[in-house]
Design a protein around this motif. Structure first.
Motif, PDB file in Angstrom:
ATOM      1  N   GLY A   1       0.823  -0.961  -0.067  1.00 53.90           N
ATOM      2  CA  GLY A   1       0.276   0.033  -0.005  1.00 53.90           C
ATOM      3  C   GLY A   1       0.900   1.237  -0.030  1.00 53.90           C
ATOM      4  N   ILE A   2       0.092   2.319   0.304  1.00 54.33           N
ATOM      5  CA  ILE A   2       0.886   3.639   0.346  1.00 54.33           C
ATOM      6  C   ILE A   2       0.170   4.488   1.226  1.00 54.33           C
ATOM      7  CG2 ILE A   2       0.306   5.043  -1.588  1.00 54.33           C
ATOM      8  CD1 ILE A   2       3.288   5.509  -1.928  1.00 54.33           C
TER       9      ILE A   2
ATOM     10  N   LEU B   1      -0.257   8.589   1.853  1.00 51.80           N
ATOM     11  CA  LEU B   1       0.070  10.117   1.233  1.00 51.80           C
ATOM     12  C   LEU B   1      -0.444  10.950   2.650  1.00 51.80           C
ATOM     13  CD1 LEU B   1      -0.626  10.166  -2.356  1.00 51.80           C
ATOM     14  CD2 LEU B   1       1.570   9.917  -1.217  1.00 51.80           C
TER      15      LEU B   1
ATOM     16  N   LEU C   1       4.042  17.956   3.470  1.00 51.66           N
ATOM     17  CA  LEU C   1       4.899  17.157   2.760  1.00 51.66           C
ATOM     18  C   LEU C   1       5.861  16.146   3.341  1.00 51.66           C
ATOM     19  CD1 LEU C   1       5.925  19.701  -0.217  1.00 51.66           C
ATOM     20  CD2 LEU C   1       3.979  18.041   0.040  1.00 51.66           C
ATOM     21  N   TYR C   2       5.631  15.936   4.638  1.00 60.53           N
ATOM     22  CA  TYR C   2       6.270  14.805   5.231  1.00 60.53           C
ATOM     23  C   TYR C   2       6.315  13.726   4.637  1.00 60.53           C
ATOM     24  CZ  TYR C   2       8.118  17.634   9.212  1.00 60.53           C
ATOM     25  OH  TYR C   2       8.689  18.531  10.023  1.00 60.53           O
TER      26      TYR C   2
ATOM     27  N   LEU D   1       6.306  12.648   1.537  1.00 57.96           N
ATOM     28  CA  LEU D   1       7.159  12.504   0.504  1.00 57.96           C
ATOM     29  C   LEU D   1       8.662  11.935   1.069  1.00 57.96           C
ATOM     30  CD1 LEU D   1       6.472  15.056  -2.136  1.00 57.96           C
ATOM     31  CD2 LEU D   1       5.808  12.723  -2.135  1.00 57.96           C
TER      32      LEU D   1
ATOM     33  N   ILE E   1       8.189   8.451   2.522  1.00 56.35           N
ATOM     34  CA  ILE E   1       8.289   7.581   1.346  1.00 56.35           C
ATOM     35  C   ILE E   1       9.557   7.271   0.880  1.00 56.35           C
ATOM     36  CG2 ILE E   1       7.265   6.876  -0.952  1.00 56.35           C
ATOM     37  CD1 ILE E   1       4.634   8.140   0.025  1.00 56.35           C
ATOM     38  N   ALA E   2      10.350   8.631   0.520  1.00 55.66           N
ATOM     39  CA  ALA E   2      11.563   8.187  -0.042  1.00 55.66           C
ATOM     40  C   ALA E   2      12.584   7.672   0.981  1.00 55.66           C
ATOM     41  CB  ALA E   2      12.043   9.886  -0.156  1.00 55.66           C
TER      42      ALA E   2
ATOM     43  N   VAL F   1      11.944   3.904   0.650  1.00 52.38           N
ATOM     44  CA  VAL F   1      12.130   3.463  -0.503  1.00 52.38           C
ATOM     45  C   VAL F   1      13.622   3.371  -0.787  1.00 52.38           C
ATOM     46  CG1 VAL F   1      11.791   3.162  -2.955  1.00 52.38           C
ATOM     47  CG2 VAL F   1       9.935   3.604  -1.587  1.00 52.38           C
ATOM     48  N   VAL F   2      14.261   4.415  -0.329  1.00 52.29           N
ATOM     49  CA  VAL F   2      15.561   4.437  -0.354  1.00 52.29           C
ATOM     50  C   VAL F   2      16.455   3.179   0.501  1.00 52.29           C
ATOM     51  CG1 VAL F   2      17.909   5.953   0.172  1.00 52.29           C
ATOM     52  CG2 VAL F   2      15.878   7.094  -1.182  1.00 52.29           C
TER      53      VAL F   2
ATOM     54  N   LEU G   1       8.436  -0.813  -3.144  1.00 50.81           N
ATOM     55  CA  LEU G   1       7.258  -0.318  -3.331  1.00 50.81           C
ATOM     56  C   LEU G   1       6.284  -0.987  -3.699  1.00 50.81           C
ATOM     57  CD1 LEU G   1       6.649   2.761  -2.808  1.00 50.81           C
ATOM     58  CD2 LEU G   1       7.339   3.654  -5.082  1.00 50.81           C
TER      59      LEU G   1
ATOM     60  N   ILE H   1      19.508  10.944  -4.300  1.00 50.36           N
ATOM     61  CA  ILE H   1      18.600  10.077  -3.853  1.00 50.36           C
ATOM     62  C   ILE H   1      18.702   9.005  -4.867  1.00 50.36           C
ATOM     63  CG2 ILE H   1      16.120   9.822  -4.333  1.00 50.36           C
ATOM     64  CD1 ILE H   1      15.619  12.426  -3.323  1.00 50.36           C
TER      65      ILE H   1
END
Ligand SMILES: Nc1ncnc2c1ncn2[C@@H]1O[C@H](COP(=O)(O)OP(=O)(O)OP(=O)(O)O)[C@@H](O)[C@H]1O
Ligand SMILES: Nc1ncnc2c1ncn2[C@@H]1O[C@H](COP(=O)(O)OP(=O)(O)OP(=O)(O)O)[C@@H](O)[C@H]1O
Ligand SMILES: [Mg+2]
Ligand SMILES: [Mg+2]
Lengths: 350, 328, 505, 350
Positions: free
Chosen positions: A86-87, A89, A267-268, A270, A273-274, A277-278, A283, A325
């Motif tokens: 899932g995700i 936002l 905007l936390y 993003l 998620i970054a 995933v990093v 994902l 990134i």
């Protein structure tokens, strides 16, 4: 350490044609974080070279950690939903909402002694409710997570503004703010919370049925359902979990800034998620690593610090950050595994 | 509520922001009903929130004004369509705080050409023909005031460390402020040693300040552009237990003023940036739409350009400004 | 049969199920006794999988009754079925790649107390289960994603065994197993039935049914056409007739003598893929069918995938008609006239949500197009030709590939390359999961293609099939060619002997 | 009209026991947009009821369309990458970058007659290059699209700021701005561009090999690769395509605002993705609908307009918007199809 496949020692990887211990290490679970460790070390070296002791001082390390802690806690929660395919936002915006409602509770409940506890409970409850709504819409309404949580992102921000009347609410309970801003054994409470959240997250993901089922759902939702897992219910509980971490992060933010406002956490999602995933969590779901997430968060936090130490222009920072990134992900992948087929399959998806 | 434009329009440094002005009697009387459209940026931080609330409150308090408020947005495209909508609706006047002055110039010109007076607030259009009247805070002046104050305090220490925490760096107003600040500092031989931009939010201020304090082990003075993010800046300073410097704020929130008044924080002063500009805009729009003049002026029409003052609020004069300060 | 005493464990009456416009089940009866192996047979798309899915709580039947130990039950979720004691091995692999073997086995019923896992305990139970299944060498902590399809099947079976069950349903478990593995499976099945556990067994391989089954039920077009036939007493021909409604001679088409001066079309020399195989050389001539015989995991798939460019060869080269291919480039292989029908039909072959015709023309739509503009009429025309030629069912070019049965999905892949007109065709398990009728058709088709001059490589887990269909055979083990023989010179035992010797060495 | 399965008229859906024309219509390609049409009509009704002629006037309709046009063009491009199973978070930021570079070209090239053309070409080129970088990193670097384009989002914004020195650049070429702000046959040029982009997008997706490849890759990347499609190359070209649409949108923005700045297009990526997904394109890839996207964009644009007409509070708007996004998706799904299995499988993914 970072994977659900059992401890590395037990994994002989493959009887056929494995080329030595080093390979085993590099391609095993440990290797998955190795690229990140390398990236972090390189960053620290750059920091040391450009700013010397000022960078490596223990105070500065604590600055980095404190800065990392809030996004960190958020990212632990996000790791779970992403692992499950899932995700979310809405985490940043839910963070803001919990901070507003939390601060307001403190004001309402005046200066009574129990305020603190109530405030904490209310903030966590708000987070949980927001997560519950997300989960139900996704699992039972069959709305894709991206859209469902995007809607919550927008709505929670609006609600927070209405409740706060767009004012910055001061957290009046000084016991709370003092606690949140205190040190314990020389380490800030915020950092302790992050560490505890990471430890708890690691345990939950790797050592409990909840974690197993999370990975299973992310890896193969249909198979999980066939195995008798109550998939929908589990999905709801996942979003509640990430909502609660948003609540915790909201409380940390309230402590750190002694305020609650609808702009907290902007905007936390993003950033979180970054970092996740990093860190190496897929994902598309099916593989999640808390250790990786912790490294991901630390890399971003250290990066910001190095930039600031060098008084770097924001725009140049942005340019550099974009490049870093991508480099971090490439590095992470290179070390992670030689699974060519997998790598070939993944890039486009999500 | 709120100050009358007549009160703070002179641009002289001693102008007062007295809450009410007796001479407004004539204009206060309800005239013909006017519809005013208001569009501003997203209220994503305290000062802009205050701008919006003050404008709405002003609209509510004037019984002959029907204020239409469009969604606050940072998207020039959306704001343009809002103005287009106002033009279609043939409102009597438009108060516009553009998300980007240049980007909204064309549509504002279109409104003016359609006979609808546009009152440009805070961020200036790129063409004078685009607005009937422009009300501006003095961003450059703000930076100058802050710089001058710091010069006054540190002028004798040429190697003093000065830090700056601006707001969103990509906004022209931030650049104006920084420019004024730098130029003022230059006059006394100082410069900005550390500059860590934040984003006008509390959390952003906290994060930026935490980084700044770690990057600069000793500081003499900090100018923080915005009191809303200043709340976070102070939280970070408090966390770090640092107090070897003094701080100057910006915008002038109630909180900040109370701290200045209390006198036991590093915040010594703040540079005013009126949050009542849009409210003033609404009042002015009403006058223009009703074809009235500003009472204190002999001129029979409202003036073309009003630059609001950017005075420094210190413990000495704080009482004078507290009543009109905005709650962030 | 009702008068014979043992009460049926499971009884199903008049089950119906409709998917949108497709009536998958039109009235199916089934009666399973404790301790028996009950085989369910039927052509592709007959409704076997749908039937077992209604028995395992995946689909709710529209109509009909299910009795469990004499009591009427409603199986609305997988959990409901599992808790009654019905465990299922599904036709599509239902394992989670990212989890270990042990984790997959205990998925949904983890070894845990208070939600905290007992990893060691789970691993040791899993190890015991694997041992019981004859795969003690598999480490329970190995990630399932790294296993071959056959080994994944073992994991599925271990999972079914790990539950306290009275009935295990196996939907084509042998489709991806080789001969040895099938025997292993049968050993386990016998062990289960001797404990009174019933097994519902689905397979398209008639010999298997003869070997393991007790009774047979046949479904045709969603309807029971025969119930509780005695395996020993029912001749093969009758079974086939009940399934297909006609007679099918399940024999391999006659070989045409390979002319000695047929040109070499595919030339593989010193091909190497590190970690899988090295220095592989062989040729395939026009009109030749070359079979790859070997056990599962012998790297046969990797070899054809490397030839095709789907994997990048680390050394060596592949030429078609003397023209060298670019290593690691599928499109250069396709342009040179090679086609691959991949091993995993669903994940590697088909776009499941797209209609049949678009799947058929996936390699040729560019050719049908003019200056980048699609010519869907032409596409549908060529697709329809193949649908008719291969008797693809349903013959509706617009039906999404997902809704087709396995055999028909396989035909789509063949149709794709028929439309393309390849000179070299690589077939990896082309008859996996395909029913007797369709199988015979596919054999004939392959032979016809060879006769028309196509060079063909075929991989199959069924040694009999490889030997029956090919002109020449490569016996492969662990990426090495153990022998290259004419298919007439070697039999099933010969192959197995070679492989056993090979792995012993 | 909106689907790749051929025109509705030609699709007999299913020979066996199809239950009437209505069913056919509802479950067919037309049905997929039907929910959206209903949503749009409801919105328009609400607008008419609450604001009357002021809302339904042709001027107001043009306001809605003009507003929709820029996000619209962007969304057409985004539809392609999402259909192919990818995502592009960088479109907004690339839009900003192209507007900056474009404006600067106009300034540099002074007032010469050819300026306009050069400016247009440069803007499109910048968009194409940004897309190319995205595509290469994704297809050849195997970096997940979400992260690769997130990096570009950050970097392009930084680059735009550096180039513009954070100033708003005025577009000096009045021929250009006049053209962009003109009407043609009573319809604004911007709207014409949107309509053309939609038509071209529809054609490209449904009638060309490029579109077929896009859908195929989104449906099953591995199968497409094994069928001989040059997957990597196609992925690169997809991101170039979306980069070019960002360039077109950047030019439209320059025309509309007569300016270029790094803040143009801020967060447009979210709006575009929301419009595309609400429109019915699957976020996991394999199904894309340009018609749906157009409806999605119009719904959002109309929504904003109705809000403004009714003088609604911004925060309340946000709250309502969140709810409406979810409702629109639910409505769209309900009408779209009875594919229960599909719905069950999708929610969690991506
Ligand atoms: N989910 C579904 N949606 C639509 N149609 C379906 C679905 N599942 C199965 N069908 C259809 O139902 C019929 C029966 O399919 P089923 O999978 O039960 O066949 P089968 O007997 O198992 O075939 P095989 O031997 O190929 O596995 C087929 O026509 C198939 O296309
Ligand atoms: N050394 C290895 N390491 C990890 N996985 C392996 C290894 N060797 C084989 N496998 C796995 O086993 C799978 C099966 O191997 P392979 O495809 O070579 O067998 P095969 O002989 O082609 O079997 P089949 O008859 O099923 O086609 C491979 O796809 C791969 O995933
Ligand atoms: Mg089946
Ligand atoms: Mg294989």
């Amino acid at each position: 350490m970072d994977q659900q496949t059992g401890t590395p020692a037990e994994v002989p990887i493959d009887s056929t044609k494995s080329s030595g211990v080093m390979q085993t290490l590099l391609h095993g679970p440990a290797g998955r974080s190795l690229g990140l460790v390398v990236a972090l070390v390189v960053l620290i070296l750059i920091g040391f070279i450009t700013s010397g002791d000022r960078f490596t001082s223990s105070e500065n390390m604590l600055v980095i950690l404190r800065h990392a802690s809030i996004i960190g806690v958020l990212s632990i929660g996000v790791t779970f939903v992403i692992t499950a395919g899932g995700i979310d936002l809405s985490v940043g915006s839910v963070l803001g909402l919990t901070s507003v409602v939390g601060s307001l509770t403190a004001v309402q409940a005046a200066a009574s002694e129990s305020t603190w506890l109530i405030m904490v409970l209310v903030a966590l409850l708000v987070g949980a409710i927001a997560g519950f709504v997300n989960g139900v819409v996704i699992a039972y309404g069959n709305v894709v997570a991206f859209i469902a949580t995007l809607a919550t992102l927008v709505a929670a921000r609006g609600l927070a503004e209405i409740i706060s009347q767009r004012r910055t609410l001061l957290v009046t309970n000084t016991d709370f703010t003092k606690f949140m801003r205190a040190d314990f054994l020389g380490v800030p409470v915020l950092v302790w919370i992050f560490a505890l959240a990471a430890a708890a997250g690691w345990f939950l993901l790797n050592r409990t049925t909840f974690g197993r089922r999370t990975v299973a759902i992310g890896g193969n939702l249909e198979a999980s359902r066939l195995a008798g897992i109550k998939v929908k219910r589990h999905i709801v509980s996942l979003y509640v979990l990430v909502g609660v971490t948003a609540g915790i992060a909201g409380l940390m933010m309230m402590g750190r800034t002694t305020s609650g406002t609808s702009t907290h956490g902007y905007l936390y999602e993003l950033d979180a998620i970054a970092a996740v995933v990093v860190g190496g969590t897929l994902l598309v779901g099916g593989r999640g690593t808390i250790m990786g997430t912790v490294f991901g968060v630390l890399i971003f936090s250290t990066l910001t610090n190095v930039f600031t130490q060098n008084n770097m222009d924001t725009s140049v920072q942005a340019l550099a950050k974009g490049a870093i990134i991508v480099l971090a992900v490439l590095l992470q992948q290179r070390f992670a595994s030689g699974k060519v087929r997998k790598a070939k399959k993944l890039p486009l998806k999500a | 509520a709120g100050a009358l434009i007549t009160g703070c329009s002179s641009g002289s440094s001693d102008s007062s922001a007295q809450p009410s002005n007796a001479s407004s009697e004539g204009n206060a009387a309800a005239g013909e009903e006017v519809v005013i459209g208001f569009s501003g940026p997203a209220a994503d931080h305290g000062w802009l929130g205050a701008i919006n609330s003050a404008a709405i409150a002003q609209g509510d308090s004037l019984e002959d004004v029907d204020l239409r408020v469009a969604e606050g947005t940072n998207d020039a495209n959306l704001q343009i369509s809002q103005v287009e909508q106002f033009i279609n609706d043939k409102v009597d006047a438009i108060v516009l705080l553009p998300t980007d002055g240049a980007a909204l110039t064309a549509v504002a010109t279109k409104a003016m050409e359609a006979g609808i007076p546009v009152i440009n607030v805070d961020r200036e259009f790129s063409s004078p023909a685009a607005a009937r009247t422009t009300i501006l805070g003095d961003n450059y002046g703000m930076g100058r005031s802050a710089g001058e104050y710091i010069c006054e305090r540190l002028g004798d220490k040429p190697d003093a460390i000065v830090a700056e925490i601006p707001g969103v760096d990509s906004l022209p107003l931030t650049q104006e402020r920084s420019k004024g600040f730098e130029e003022a500092l230059k006059t006394c031989g100082l410069d900005v040693d550390n500059r860590v931009p934040a984003d006008f939010t509390v959390a952003g201020g906290e994060a930026a300040a935490a980084q700044l304090l770690s990057a600069a082990p000793k500081i003499d003075a900090i100018w923080n552009h915005d009191d809303d993010q200043g709340h976070g800046v102070l939280a970070a300073i408090d966390s770090a237990g640092r107090d070897e410097f003094f701080m100057v704020g910006g915008a002038g929130s109630k909180n900040a003023m109370e701290l200045i008044k209390g006198g036991d924080s590093v915040l010594e002063a703040t540079v005013l940036y009126p949050s009542t500009q849009a409210a003033d805009g609404v009042r002015l729009a009403r006058l223009i739409a009703q074809n009235k003049a500003m009472s204190d002026l002999v001129e029979v029409e409202a003036p073309k350009r009003i630059v609001l003052n950017a005075p420094v609020v210190t413990s000495e004069n704080v009482d004078q400004y507290l009543p009109t300060a905005f709650t962030s | 049969m009702q008068d014979e005493n043992p009460r049926p464990l499971l009884e199903v009456r008049g089950l119906t199920k409709r998917f949108g416009a497709v009536q998958a089940l039109k009235g199916v009866d089934l009666s399973v006794l404790p301790g028996e192996v009950h085989c369910v047979m039927g052509q592709n798309g007959a409704g076997k999988s749908t039937l077992i899915k209604t028995l395992s709580g995946v689909h709710m039947p529209d109509d009909g009754e299910i009795f469990w130990e004499g009591k009427k039950v409603e199986l609305s979720t997988p959990t409901a079925a599992l808790s009654l004691g019905i465990a299922t091995m599904y036709q599509e692999l239902d394992v989670v790649d990212g989890l270990s073997i042990a984790e997959n086995i205990f998925l949904g019923h983890e070894q845990a107390s208070g939600g905290v896992l007992h990893v060691k305990k789970a691993n040791s139970i899993a190890r015991a289960l694997l041992q019981r299944l004859g795969h003690g060498k598999l480490s329970p902590s190995r990630e399932v994603g790294s296993l071959s399809a056959a080994n994944k099947q073992i994991v599925s079976m271990a999972r079914a065994l790990s539950r306290d069950t009275k009935l295990i349903i196996m939907d084509e478990p042998s489709a991806i197993l080789d001969a040895g593995e099938v025997q292993n499976l049968f050993r386990v099945v016998r062990e289960l039935t001797s404990q009174g556990i019933a097994v519902v067994y689905i397979s398209h391989r008639l010999e298997e049914i003869r070997e393991i089954g007790d009774r047979i039920s046949v479904i045709k077009d969603g309807q029971s056409t025969a119930n509780n036939l005695d395996v020993a007493e029912t001749p093969k021909a009758e079974l086939i007739r009940r399934m297909t409604g006609r007679d099918v001679a399940n024999v391999f088409p006659e070989r045409t003598a390979l002319s000695l001066d047929a040109p070499v079309v595919l030339e593989v020399s010193d091909l190497e893929l590190t970690g899988h195989f090295d220095k592989l050389s062989f040729n395939v001539r026009a009109g030749e069918i070359l079979g790859f015989a070997g056990l599962v995991g012998s790297q046969r798939s990797e070899i054809v995938e490397t030839i095709y460019g789907a994997r990048k060869a680390t050394a060596g080269q592949v030429s078609v008609n003397g023209k060298r291919l670019v290593p690691g480039s599928v499109s250069s292989a396709v342009d040179a006239g090679i086609g691959l029908s991949p091993e995993e039909r669903k994940s590697q072959g088909l776009i499941l949500d797209e209609p049949i015709y678009k799947n058929v023309t996936l390699s040729t739509f560019e050719r049908c197009a003019r200056t980048g503009l699609l010519d869907e009429t032409a596409e549908r025309r060529v697709a329809n030709e193949q649908i008719a030629a291969l008797e693809l069912r349903p013959a509706d070019p617009l039906r999404p590939a997902r809704t087709l049965s396995g055999g028909n999905q396989q035909k789509i892949l063949l149709a794709r390359w028929l439309v393309h007109g390849t000179t070299v065709l690589l077939l990896d398990e082309p008859t996996r999961g395909v029913d007797v009728g369709a199988r015979a058709e596919i054999y004939t088709l392959i032979r016809r293609l060879a006769d028309a001059g196509t060079a063909i490589i075929i991989i199959s887990s069924e040694i009999e099939e490889v030997l029956g269909l090919s002109d020449n055979v490569l016996v492969i083990d662990d990426g090495q060619v153990l022998a290259q023989k004419s298919a007439l010179e070697i039999d099933e035992h010969g192959v197995l002997d070679l492989v056993m010797k090979g792995s012993a060495a």
